[in-house]
Design an enzyme around this catalytic site. Structure first.
Site, PDB file in Angstrom:
ATOM      1  N   CYS A 129     -13.002 -13.062  23.659  1.00  4.85           N
ATOM      2  CA  CYS A 129     -14.043 -13.747  22.887  1.00  4.85           C
ATOM      3  C   CYS A 129     -13.912 -15.267  22.974  1.00  4.85           C
ATOM      4  CB  CYS A 129     -14.023 -13.304  21.437  1.00  4.85           C
ATOM      5  SG  CYS A 129     -12.379 -13.059  20.768  1.00  4.85           S
ATOM      6  N   ARG A 230      -4.952 -18.813  14.342  1.00  6.42           N
ATOM      7  CA  ARG A 230      -5.706 -17.961  13.414  1.00  6.42           C
ATOM      8  C   ARG A 230      -5.912 -18.744  12.127  1.00  6.42           C
ATOM      9  NH1 ARG A 230      -8.157 -13.964  15.391  1.00  6.42           N
ATOM     10  NH2 ARG A 230      -6.293 -12.954  16.166  1.00  6.42           N
ATOM     11  N   HIS A 237     -15.484 -17.884  15.880  1.00  3.29           N
ATOM     12  CA  HIS A 237     -14.368 -18.718  16.364  1.00  3.29           C
ATOM     13  C   HIS A 237     -14.882 -20.142  16.588  1.00  3.29           C
ATOM     14  CE1 HIS A 237     -11.961 -15.212  16.708  1.00  3.29           C
ATOM     15  NE2 HIS A 237     -11.984 -15.011  18.013  1.00  3.29           N
TER      16      HIS A 237
HETATM   17  C1  2RA Z   1      -8.568 -12.365  18.610  1.00  2.00           C
HETATM   18  N1  2RA Z   1      -9.474 -12.944  20.780  1.00  2.00           N
HETATM   19  O1  2RA Z   1      -9.342 -13.197  18.148  1.00  2.00           O
HETATM   20  C2  2RA Z   1      -8.612 -12.015  20.094  1.00  2.00           C
HETATM   21  C3  2RA Z   1      -9.048 -10.598  20.303  1.00  2.00           C
HETATM   22  N2  2RA Z   1     -10.329 -10.336  19.774  1.00  2.00           N
HETATM   23  O2  2RA Z   1      -7.737 -11.738  17.929  1.00  2.00           O
END
Ligand code: 2RA
Length: 332
Positions: A129, A230, A237
């Site tokens: 992604c 994250r 994103h």
């Molecule tokens: C994530 N790109 O965001 C990786 C897998 N979807 O965790």
């Protein structure tokens, strides 16, 4: 000939979004077959107003007239079942990372390298992604100014980790720091740890962005580094992308090129607080680009802020767009 379509992993977060996007885009399938693990088999799912019973995926699942199969059931399922499907003449569009770097598997973003679909040997890979949204923004700049180097810094939502990541954030925001998706609490935190760490100190997610970008842009000489993080955001994103270009550029021309590029929406008016936002991107299929500005620290340097819905354009919609191109070629 109408198309017979299969969806493998139909009950997962991406699988369910496959069905939503197939319905929204009125994908031209005649028959639809839904597969999942034994645990999910028997569940009922609706697409285009028709209810389907999810079947357990087995080696015999493709012993019927299926033209295209969308997979989003994890790397192990793709490793085992994609070749079985391909051996029966099915064209697989695989969302897992299992096949992406195989030399005879095209890695495709329809706005960037649709021509690569033509040399598929039965399996076409959907990129990660965070890579998809980046190359949609970078391809027009690469074509016009030729990219020398890319620095990726990402701010990735918890939906990238599926329901576990979403739950960790939901619970965390209530003060209940469960750790089902991550090694540390994600609420009010930033984790520079997506997927697993490798020998070279990078995570698999960072190496995916680096290697997949080179394959999709068809330039293994590109110099790229990445830090993927994250963040406590439910969906979409966000990425800070710094590029060093070969040729000099004019900022207005860059904005104009991006605004005309397929799949791109430019949102760039800081004086009115206009720049891409995760909450606005969620639920849509565009790649939003803003904060377009020169990097004065190097010659021909440019900074971008790129945002997209990681479950839609980052996974489900991109795969369905690939399947639409494949379906078009089959119908001739
Ligand atoms: C994530 N790109 O965001 C990786 C897998 N979807 O965790």
């Amino acid at each position: 000939k109408k198309i017979n379509l299969a969806v493998v992993g139909a009950t997962g977060m991406v699988g369910r979004t496959f069905l939503k996007v197939l319905e929204e885009r009125d994908f031209p399938y005649e028959n639809l077959y839904l597969f999942a693990s034994a645990k999910s088999a028997g569940e009922k799912v609706t697409c285009k107003g028709i209810e389907y019973v999810v079947e357990e995926l087995t080696e015999a699942s493709f012993d019927r007239d299926i033209d295209i199969a969308l997979f989003s059931a994890g790397g192990d399922i793709s490793k085992k079942f994609a070749p079985i499907a391909a051996s029966k003449g099915v064209i697989v569009v695989d969302n897992s990372s299992a096949w992406r770097m195989e030399k005879d598997v095209p890695l495709v973003v329809p706005e960037v390298n649709p021509q690569d679909i033509q040399w598929n040997k039965g399996i076409i890979a959907n990129p990660n992604c965070s890579t998809i949204q980046a190359v949609v923004a970078l391809k027009p700049l690469h074509d016009r100014y030729h990219i020398k180097r890319i620095i990726y810094s990402t701010y990735q939502s918890v939906s990238g980790t599926g329901v576990k990541g979403v739950r960790d954030l939901e619970e965390g925001l209530k003060g209940n720091d469960i750790l089902s998706a991550y090694p540390h609490p994600i609420a009010n935190n930033c984790l520079p740890h997506i997927d697993v760490f490798l020998e070279n100190g990078y995570t698999k997610e960072e190496m995916k962005m680096i290697e997949e970008t080179k394959k999709i842009l068809g330039n293994y000489g590109l110099k790229i580094t990445a830090t993927t993080v994250r963040v406590p955001v439910f969906n979409s994103h966000s990425e800070s992308i710094n590029v060093e270009l070969e040729k000099p550029f004019d900022l207005d021309e860059v904005r104009e090129i991006l605004a005309k590029s397929p799949g791109v929406v430019v949102e760039d008016d800081p004086s009115s607080n206009v720049y891409p936002l995760a909450r606005r991107a969620a639920g849509t299929d565009a790649v939003y680009v803003g904060r377009i500005r020169r990097d004065y620290s190097i010659e021909n340097g440019l900074n971008l802020w790129v945002v997209a819905d990681n479950i839609r354009k980052g996974a489900a919609t991109n795969a369905v767009q690939i399947a639409e191109i494949v379906a078009g070629s089959l119908k001739k």
